[in-house]
Design a protein around this motif. Structure first.
Motif, PDB file in Angstrom:
ATOM      1  N   THR A   1      19.737  55.251  37.434  1.00  5.74           N
ATOM      2  CA  THR A   1      19.597  54.268  36.718  1.00  5.74           C
ATOM      3  C   THR A   1      20.647  54.123  35.123  1.00  5.74           C
ATOM      4  N   ALA A   2      20.991  55.253  34.788  1.00 11.56           N
ATOM      5  CA  ALA A   2      21.976  55.453  33.867  1.00 11.56           C
ATOM      6  C   ALA A   2      23.168  55.242  34.551  1.00 11.56           C
ATOM      7  N   LEU A   3      23.670  55.519  35.744  1.00 10.65           N
ATOM      8  CA  LEU A   3      24.793  55.188  36.209  1.00 10.65           C
ATOM      9  C   LEU A   3      25.160  53.788  36.546  1.00 10.65           C
ATOM     10  N   VAL A   4      24.178  53.320  37.082  1.00  7.33           N
ATOM     11  CA  VAL A   4      23.989  51.693  37.320  1.00  7.33           C
ATOM     12  C   VAL A   4      24.284  51.012  35.999  1.00  7.33           C
ATOM     13  N   LEU A   5      23.725  51.373  34.950  1.00  4.87           N
ATOM     14  CA  LEU A   5      23.782  50.877  33.743  1.00  4.87           C
ATOM     15  C   LEU A   5      25.239  50.953  33.215  1.00  4.87           C
ATOM     16  N   ILE A   6      25.653  51.840  33.101  1.00  5.71           N
ATOM     17  CA  ILE A   6      26.727  52.352  32.630  1.00  5.71           C
ATOM     18  C   ILE A   6      27.996  51.425  33.323  1.00  5.71           C
ATOM     19  N   ALA A   7      28.149  51.491  34.657  1.00  2.31           N
ATOM     20  CA  ALA A   7      28.880  50.724  35.480  1.00  2.31           C
ATOM     21  C   ALA A   7      29.002  49.325  35.260  1.00  2.31           C
ATOM     22  N   SER A   8      27.554  48.775  35.323  1.00  4.04           N
ATOM     23  CA  SER A   8      27.217  47.275  35.146  1.00  4.04           C
ATOM     24  C   SER A   8      27.753  46.800  33.783  1.00  4.04           C
ATOM     25  N   CYS A   9      27.573  47.722  32.763  1.00  2.00           N
ATOM     26  CA  CYS A   9      27.881  47.300  31.293  1.00  2.00           C
ATOM     27  C   CYS A   9      29.461  47.396  31.182  1.00  2.00           C
ATOM     28  N   ALA A  10      30.105  48.423  31.729  1.00  2.00           N
ATOM     29  CA  ALA A  10      31.610  48.402  31.794  1.00  2.00           C
ATOM     30  C   ALA A  10      31.984  47.018  32.422  1.00  2.00           C
ATOM     31  N   LEU A  11      31.532  46.712  33.533  1.00  2.00           N
ATOM     32  CA  LEU A  11      32.250  45.779  34.576  1.00  2.00           C
ATOM     33  C   LEU A  11      31.840  44.512  33.691  1.00  2.00           C
ATOM     34  N   ILE A  12      30.557  44.045  33.180  1.00  2.00           N
ATOM     35  CA  ILE A  12      30.248  43.059  32.628  1.00  2.00           C
ATOM     36  C   ILE A  12      30.856  42.690  31.352  1.00  2.00           C
ATOM     37  N   SER A  13      31.321  43.814  30.547  1.00  2.00           N
ATOM     38  CA  SER A  13      32.049  43.570  29.130  1.00  2.00           C
ATOM     39  C   SER A  13      33.350  43.302  29.481  1.00  2.00           C
ATOM     40  N   MET A  14      34.122  43.997  30.771  1.00  2.00           N
ATOM     41  CA  MET A  14      35.546  43.540  30.961  1.00  2.00           C
ATOM     42  C   MET A  14      35.568  42.135  31.383  1.00  2.00           C
ATOM     43  N   MET A  15      34.428  41.719  32.000  1.00  2.00           N
ATOM     44  CA  MET A  15      34.606  40.271  32.395  1.00  2.00           C
ATOM     45  C   MET A  15      34.108  39.165  31.517  1.00  2.00           C
ATOM     46  N   ARG A  16      33.591  39.581  30.368  1.00  2.00           N
ATOM     47  CA  ARG A  16      32.990  38.800  29.507  1.00  2.00           C
ATOM     48  C   ARG A  16      33.439  37.379  28.837  1.00  2.00           C
ATOM     49  N   ASN A  17      35.131  37.495  28.669  1.00  2.00           N
ATOM     50  CA  ASN A  17      35.582  36.475  28.469  1.00  2.00           C
ATOM     51  C   ASN A  17      36.101  35.363  29.242  1.00  2.00           C
ATOM     52  N   ILE A  18      35.782  35.756  30.791  1.00  2.00           N
ATOM     53  CA  ILE A  18      36.150  34.747  31.953  1.00  2.00           C
ATOM     54  C   ILE A  18      34.812  34.384  32.496  1.00  2.00           C
ATOM     55  N   VAL A  19      33.762  34.908  32.317  1.00  2.00           N
ATOM     56  CA  VAL A  19      32.165  34.461  32.648  1.00  2.00           C
ATOM     57  C   VAL A  19      31.800  33.239  32.098  1.00  2.00           C
ATOM     58  N   PRO A  20      31.664  32.136  32.724  1.00  2.00           N
ATOM     59  CA  PRO A  20      30.969  30.918  32.051  1.00  2.00           C
ATOM     60  C   PRO A  20      29.651  31.021  31.670  1.00  2.00           C
ATOM     61  N   LYS A  21      29.086  30.975  30.637  1.00  2.00           N
ATOM     62  CA  LYS A  21      27.625  31.041  30.235  1.00  2.00           C
ATOM     63  C   LYS A  21      26.928  30.451  31.238  1.00  2.00           C
ATOM     64  N   GLU A  22      27.100  29.225  31.699  1.00  2.00           N
ATOM     65  CA  GLU A  22      26.339  28.656  32.714  1.00  2.00           C
ATOM     66  C   GLU A  22      25.755  29.556  33.912  1.00  2.00           C
ATOM     67  N   VAL A  23      26.695  30.295  34.281  1.00  2.00           N
ATOM     68  CA  VAL A  23      26.455  31.274  35.497  1.00  2.00           C
ATOM     69  C   VAL A  23      26.426  32.665  35.169  1.00  2.00           C
ATOM     70  N   ARG A  24      26.077  33.046  33.830  1.00  2.00           N
ATOM     71  CA  ARG A  24      26.127  34.491  33.446  1.00  2.00           C
ATOM     72  C   ARG A  24      25.257  35.540  34.227  1.00  2.00           C
ATOM     73  N   ILE A  25      23.935  34.671  34.079  1.00  2.00           N
ATOM     74  CA  ILE A  25      22.668  35.726  34.825  1.00  2.00           C
ATOM     75  C   ILE A  25      23.190  35.952  36.236  1.00  2.00           C
ATOM     76  N   ALA A  26      23.605  34.829  37.033  1.00  2.00           N
ATOM     77  CA  ALA A  26      23.799  35.109  38.357  1.00  2.00           C
ATOM     78  C   ALA A  26      25.053  36.173  38.576  1.00  2.00           C
ATOM     79  N   VAL A  27      25.994  36.089  37.640  1.00  2.56           N
ATOM     80  CA  VAL A  27      27.041  37.295  37.743  1.00  2.56           C
ATOM     81  C   VAL A  27      26.486  38.609  37.459  1.00  2.56           C
ATOM     82  N   TYR A  28      25.574  38.801  36.309  1.00  2.24           N
ATOM     83  CA  TYR A  28      25.254  39.904  35.832  1.00  2.24           C
ATOM     84  C   TYR A  28      24.366  40.533  37.033  1.00  2.24           C
TER      85      TYR A  28
END
Lengths: 211, 229
Positions: free
Chosen positions: A49-76
């Protein structure tokens, strides 16, 4: 400690103590109760769980400025599911017996609310390094929580710790500890312990304020 | 003062589709890379786990050859562990000793236990027409109750089980079944563990279902697999 290091330390420690996912936020209860029948399973699930958490948060953070808020949950969810799949393959490659022991709970990491919660509340609003440090703290906090349950349940329910026999062959295991009710008993006991600690701390603060 | 409502800013559809496409592509590449990277290790692990399980039920064997038994006709050697299995074909494993002589056949059986399916691997001795051993591949039975089938000496002493074929060689002469604890009267019966009847029955059913399907098919091809191919 410089302000930057103090802030980084705060980010890291948030998930381990102040906002521990299991004992404070009481999130991720399904794997917490189901997988902690032994210490090694608890440790493996916590680290996965920790590995998934770190990797997901890293990628989501890198993409945070290009992900539209309407589709953010699907992207996450897509990103979290991707890293869960990677961890799934990795565990099969490391040990098939561990994979069988953890079973469907590996795939269920996708719907663990800790990960989606941190993505939405923190990773989507912070730069990648901060997000990863916070995720690492949360992951370690979750692992510590799982281990607290796993160690107690394995010692009482099987008489072993990480597979090593502690009490010899005459030990009569307390079998309920490795069954679902035992998970609730041990979790409840830990929550009671931390609630008592918190009450004692509040009492001391109140007494210090009255002096 | 304007009385028109301020409409919330929404992302155009093309922007959303582009972002979703980009992220899906990236995630797809990550998954494929992980699959490719772990494939060999996973295959090795599966092969090692299978070999360990087969050697546990055929301890005299030193090598294993995998076969497939069709609904009718001679058995064929399986091309690989992952070769797709046609419907109705049964996979089994022949264990050979150092001299290349057949020492036993192992096959999987599965039946519903108390919590979930109980998957077992059992061995068959074609010379004696009996089932000498079984081991559990996977199960989720209650610890301290269902998992007694692994260690209970009286349960293990049920084996070897008689597995002779009927006169027409189409079925077992006597179906293997689990009976109430203490009432075993025949060598094809399994005495259930008292307090773990459901799991004990699952073992009996798993062995019987698999043996009824496989053993009549092997009978015809036994001569061709007596020596290691």
């Amino acid at each position: 400690m410089t302000p930057m290091n103090a802030r980084t330390w705060d980010e890291f420690m948030e998930g381990i103590w102040r906002q521990n996912p299991i004992f404070v936020m009481t999130l991720g209860m399904c794997p917490t109760l189901a997988v902690t029948v032994s210490a090694i399973n608890a440790l493996s699930m916590g680290l996965s769980t920790a590995l998934v958490l770190i990797a997901s948060c890293a990628l989501i953070s890198m993409m945070r400025n290009i992900v539209p808020k309407e589709v953010r949950i699907a992207v996450y969810i897509v990103i979290i599911a991707t890293f869960v799949t990677v961890v799934d393959y990795a565990i099969q490659a490391i040990s098939l017996s561990l994979y069988d022991a953890l079973g469907a709970f590996i795939q269920l990491i996708v719907v663990n609310c800790i990960i989606l919660g941190r993505a939405e509340a923190h990773a989507a609003k912070n730069p990648p390094l901060t997000a990863m440090i916070n995720a690492a703290g949360m992951g370690i906090g979750f692992t510590i929580g799982l281990l607290s349950l796993g160690v107690v349940r394995e010692i009482l329910g099987s008489g072993t710790l990480f597979g090593l026999s502690l009490f010899g062959s005459d030990f009569q295991p307390w079998v309920v500890m490795v069954l679902p009710p035992g998970g609730f008993f041990v979790l409840g006991s830990w929550l009671l312990f931390f609630a008592l600690l918190e009450r004692r701390k509040q009492r001391k603060l109140a007494e210090a304020a009255n002096v | 003062m304007s009385s028109e409502p301020i409409s919330p800013q929404t992302t155009p559809a093309t922007g959303m589709i582009r972002t979703l496409g980009l992220i899906s592509t990236l995630c797809g590449l990550i998954i494929v890379a992980a699959y490719q990277g772990s494939f060999n290790a996973v295959q090795d692990n599966k092969r090692i786990a299978l070999e360990r399980a087969v050697f546990k039920v055929i301890p005299e064997a030193t090598s294993i050859v995998e076969f497939l038994a069709p609904p009718s006709g001679p058995v064929v050697k399986a091309a690989s562990a992952e070769s797709p299995q046609q419907a109705g074909w049964v996979r089994f494993y022949a264990g050979y000793d150092n001299a290349g002589a057949l020492r036993g056949i192992a096959a999987e059986g599965v039946a519903k236990g108390y919590a979930d399916n109980v998957r077992i691997l059992f061995s068959y001795d074609p010379a004696r027409h009996e089932i000498p051993r079984f081991s559990v591949v996977s199960m989720r039975e209650t610890p301290g109750i269902g998992d007694k089938i692994l260690k209970d000496k009286a349960f293990i002493a049920n084996f070897p089980l008689d597995a002779k074929l009927s006169a027409d060689l189409k079925t077992l002469a006597n179906a293997i079944r689990t009976v109430k604890n203490g009432s075993k009267a025949n060598p094809w019966e399994i005495d259930a563990i008292s307090g773990a009847t459901i799991t004990s029955r699952a073992v009996g059913k798993a062995i019987n279902d698999a043996a009824q399907t496989l053993l009549p098919r092997i009978g015809e091809s036994l001569d061709s697999i007596k020596e290691k191919p």
